[in-house]
Design a protein around this motif. Structure first.
Motif, mmCIF file in Angstrom:
data_model
loop_
_atom_site.group_PDB
_atom_site.id
_atom_site.type_symbol
_atom_site.label_atom_id
_atom_site.label_comp_id
_atom_site.label_asym_id
_atom_site.label_seq_id
_atom_site.Cartn_x
_atom_site.Cartn_y
_atom_site.Cartn_z
ATOM 1 N N TYR A 154 -60.548 -7.313 -58.248
ATOM 2 C CA TYR A 154 -60.091 -7.761 -59.573
ATOM 3 C C TYR A 154 -58.631 -8.186 -59.573
ATOM 4 C CZ TYR A 154 -64.433 -5.481 -60.849
ATOM 5 O OH TYR A 154 -65.747 -5.109 -60.913
ATOM 6 N N THR A 212 -54.635 -9.420 -62.558
ATOM 7 C CA THR A 212 -55.793 -8.699 -63.100
ATOM 8 C C THR A 212 -56.352 -9.429 -64.320
ATOM 9 O OG1 THR A 212 -54.819 -6.624 -62.346
ATOM 10 C CG2 THR A 212 -56.560 -6.451 -63.977
ATOM 11 N N ALA A 271 -58.351 -12.376 -63.251
ATOM 12 C CA ALA A 271 -59.639 -11.920 -62.724
ATOM 13 C C ALA A 271 -60.578 -11.555 -63.871
ATOM 14 C CB ALA A 271 -59.433 -10.721 -61.799
ATOM 15 N N GLY A 272 -60.024 -10.895 -64.892
ATOM 16 C CA GLY A 272 -60.828 -10.508 -66.047
ATOM 17 C C GLY A 272 -61.356 -11.725 -66.786
ATOM 18 N N ILE A 304 -61.896 -14.778 -65.599
ATOM 19 C CA ILE A 304 -62.937 -15.441 -64.807
ATOM 20 C C ILE A 304 -64.231 -14.617 -64.815
ATOM 21 C CG2 ILE A 304 -63.563 -16.123 -62.437
ATOM 22 C CD1 ILE A 304 -60.519 -16.816 -62.121
ATOM 23 N N PHE A 363 -69.249 -6.349 -68.745
ATOM 24 C CA PHE A 363 -68.386 -6.648 -67.599
ATOM 25 C C PHE A 363 -66.931 -6.287 -67.923
ATOM 26 C CE2 PHE A 363 -65.283 -9.153 -65.403
ATOM 27 C CZ PHE A 363 -65.652 -8.996 -64.076
ATOM 28 N N ALA A 364 -66.460 -6.777 -69.075
ATOM 29 C CA ALA A 364 -65.062 -6.533 -69.463
ATOM 30 C C ALA A 364 -64.799 -5.039 -69.615
ATOM 31 C CB ALA A 364 -64.747 -7.270 -70.761
ATOM 32 N N MET A 413 -64.159 -2.980 -66.604
ATOM 33 C CA MET A 413 -62.832 -3.099 -65.973
ATOM 34 C C MET A 413 -61.863 -2.045 -66.495
ATOM 35 S SD MET A 413 -61.956 -7.162 -65.667
ATOM 36 C CE MET A 413 -60.476 -6.956 -64.636
ATOM 37 N N PHE A 440 -66.015 -9.889 -56.817
ATOM 38 C CA PHE A 440 -64.889 -8.950 -56.922
ATOM 39 C C PHE A 440 -64.896 -7.857 -55.853
ATOM 40 C CE2 PHE A 440 -65.658 -10.895 -61.035
ATOM 41 C CZ PHE A 440 -64.394 -11.387 -61.325
#
Lengths: 97, 213
Positions: free
Chosen positions: A57, A69, A72-73, A75, B51-52, B55, B98
């Motif tokens: 990430y 970061t 990456a988030g 995308i 997904f978000a 993270m 990733f």
């Protein structure tokens, strides 16, 4: 129109989380990493050697870690959205179109 | 809880890959009979959101963090078959773009977080909420169970691989994921309550919501 709005709002919420919140995520090891460290098998982890675009990430070539970061988030959220729509189209009941 | 390459031996990751492929294949077959086209945009949004959210690691205790898995969140809104497919899509993207989760471990990660978390959490949720009315208590317990059962599955795979004995890995994994599961429960209840408030028609039949978005 209303349908369009809800999708845009939902996607925007995901983007806000992925772009603006992700740089502030905890960098502590997660549950599995913690157990692997404590119990001494973290060394078993190997690099798959798979060529990745955005490993861990972190967008490559961006010095600012938080920005890397965020990128990456951004995308990841877009790719996931598009991929899930494509998967949905592939699996949906044909007569319901 | 993404297992990296090297933690699982060949027999374990190959078996996990086989079980995952068969389960996802069955899920696709079911969706082809029942998944409505108008639910496609919602599927995209839920996947993007999960997904978000994945993270965002939140600190729990003693220098350890956790993050949402989202399997019950997806299952409660879209139904368990859609949830398996959403989770698998996310895990594949995390793996190849990733490097989160190993390539050989992908089948195991899909099995743990996409299939076992989904069905384990969903069964408990429906057991506590037979009307599928998105009751907060049932959602919370279902979400907690989804994380813990997923951790149990990962522990079994690690032990079967000979990476670490059962007696060591199971208590340690369950301890941390019992704590992380509380976060899963809070986030799941919060997100569904929010959607219920601003967009109730999307969830009007609970997990059988018509997907109008």
């Amino acid at each position: 129109m209303e349908k369009f709005n809800s999708i845009v709002v939902g996607l925007l919420i995901a983007l806000i989380i992925g772009v603006f919140l992700s740089p502030f995520a905890s960098s502590f090891p997660d549950g599995l990493e913690r157990v692997a460290e404590d119990k001494g098998f973290i060394k078993s982890a190997v690099d798959s050697g798979f060529p990745s675009l955005i490993a861990d990430y972190t967008f490559p070539g961006v010095e600012n870690e938080k920005l890397a970061t965020s990128l990456a988030g951004f995308i990841g959220v877009i790719v996931t959205f598009v991929a899930a729509i494509a998967v949905g189209k592939a699996v949906a009941r044909k007569e319901s179109r | 809880m993404h297992i990296p390459d090297g933690f699982l031996d060949t027999k374990t990751w190959v078996s996990a890959m086989g079980i995952s492929s068969a389960s996802v294949g069955y899920g696709i077959k079911k969706l082809k009979q029942e998944f409505d086209y108008k639910k496609i945009p919602l599927m995209g949004v839920i996947a993007a959101f999960i997904f978000a959210a994945q993270m965002i690691n939140f600190p729990v205790a003693g220098g350890t963090s956790g993050h949402l898995i989202g399997a019950l969140l997806a299952a409660a809104i879209m139904g368990p078959f859609s949830a398996m497919i959403i989770m698998s899509t996310i895990l594949i993207i995390q793996c190849f773009i990733f490097l989160d989760g190993g390539v050989t471990a992908l089948g195991a990660n899909i099995l743990n977080m996409g299939i076992i978390a989904t069905w384990g959490g969903y069964c408990i949720y429906r057991l506590l909420d037979k009307e599928n009315a998105l009751h907060p208590f049932a959602l919370f317990v279902g979400a907690w169970v989804s994380v813990v059962i997923s951790a149990l599955a990962a522990s079994i795979e690690l032990a079967v691989s000979g990476t670490i004995p059962f007696s060591v890995v199971i208590p340690a994994m369950l301890f941390w994921h019992a704590i992380i599961g509380i976060g899963e429960g809070i986030i799941t209840v919060f997100v569904i309550s929010y959607v219920k408030k601003v967009k109730p028609e999307m969830l009007e039949n609970g997990g059988n919501g018509n997907g109008e978005v």
